[in-house]
Design a protein around this motif. Sequence first.
Motif, short mmCIF file in Angstrom:
data_model
loop_
_atom_site.label_atom_id
_atom_site.label_comp_id
_atom_site.label_asym_id
_atom_site.label_seq_id
_atom_site.Cartn_x
_atom_site.Cartn_y
_atom_site.Cartn_z
N PRO A 118 21.04 9.76 27.22
CA PRO A 118 20.20 8.75 27.86
C PRO A 118 20.28 8.80 29.40
CG PRO A 118 22.15 7.71 26.97
CD PRO A 118 22.23 9.15 26.60
N PRO A 134 15.35 6.42 32.61
CA PRO A 134 14.77 5.23 31.96
C PRO A 134 13.83 5.70 30.84
CG PRO A 134 14.44 5.15 34.35
CD PRO A 134 14.98 6.50 34.03
N GLU A 135 13.79 4.95 29.73
CA GLU A 135 12.94 5.36 28.61
C GLU A 135 11.98 4.26 28.20
OE1 GLU A 135 15.84 8.54 26.30
OE2 GLU A 135 15.42 6.64 25.31
N ARG A 180 19.97 2.07 22.22
CA ARG A 180 19.64 2.96 23.35
C ARG A 180 19.76 2.17 24.65
NH1 ARG A 180 19.76 8.48 23.53
NH2 ARG A 180 18.14 9.29 24.90
N ASN A 200 19.18 2.83 27.80
CA ASN A 200 18.21 3.05 28.88
C ASN A 200 16.78 2.73 28.47
OD1 ASN A 200 18.49 5.21 27.09
ND2 ASN A 200 17.61 6.66 28.53
N LYS A 235 13.64 0.77 28.41
CA LYS A 235 13.11 -0.26 29.32
C LYS A 235 12.01 -1.10 28.67
CE LYS A 235 15.74 0.93 32.67
NZ LYS A 235 16.94 0.13 32.82
N THR A 242 9.58 1.38 34.46
CA THR A 242 10.64 2.39 34.57
C THR A 242 11.14 2.52 36.01
OG1 THR A 242 8.99 4.16 34.83
CG2 THR A 242 9.84 3.77 32.60
#
Length: 196
Positions: free
Chosen positions: A14, A17-18, A94, A96, A98, A187
């Motif tokens: 990770p 940003p996802e 998870r 990261n 967003k 993000t």
Amino acid sequence: YAGSAERLGHAPPPALPEVCFVGRSNVGKSSLIRALFALCPDGVEVRVSKTPGHTKKMNFFNVGKYFTLVDMPGYGYRAPQDFVEMVEAYLQERPNLKRTFLLVDGVVGLQKTDHIGIEMLEEFGIPYVLVLTKIDRASKGVLLKNVLEIQEFVKEKTQGCFPQLFLVSSLKYSGVHLLRCFIAHVTGNLPDVEGN
């Protein structure tokens, strides 16, 4: 393309940003992802299948050095057997992630399976956004009815849903620029514009 995974333990680290896209099989996730990045200089290679439910794994797409977009398998028709475990683990663990984008077919509106997806996001307390796809295929009357029903539903029944509904057409690129800007914003990739 950064890889695919059948379970969270196999996912790429990770690092960025996802955002993730979830929705029923055949709602147009892959087509929308392709449309979102059609104008990117590097492009994002996304295979679009004619067979609903073709995506069986979580697919990770790095967008430059800025963020990663995760394409989840479709739920409902032909969903992978371990879909629930895969998606729930990803959404809950998870660090990261967003924002989650839940795609709804603009022609048929919210279906029973969409309600299940929404309930899952609400239960986990995950911020999400509803995106109405295939708006070019719906008549104005049907589209208006579906938009009003969804807006009413969001107001009355949800806590974690972003109040703005995004309407998009992957074919005609309607609404795609606005969605792209919103993804850049969540993000942290939209430069701040200072007022005069």
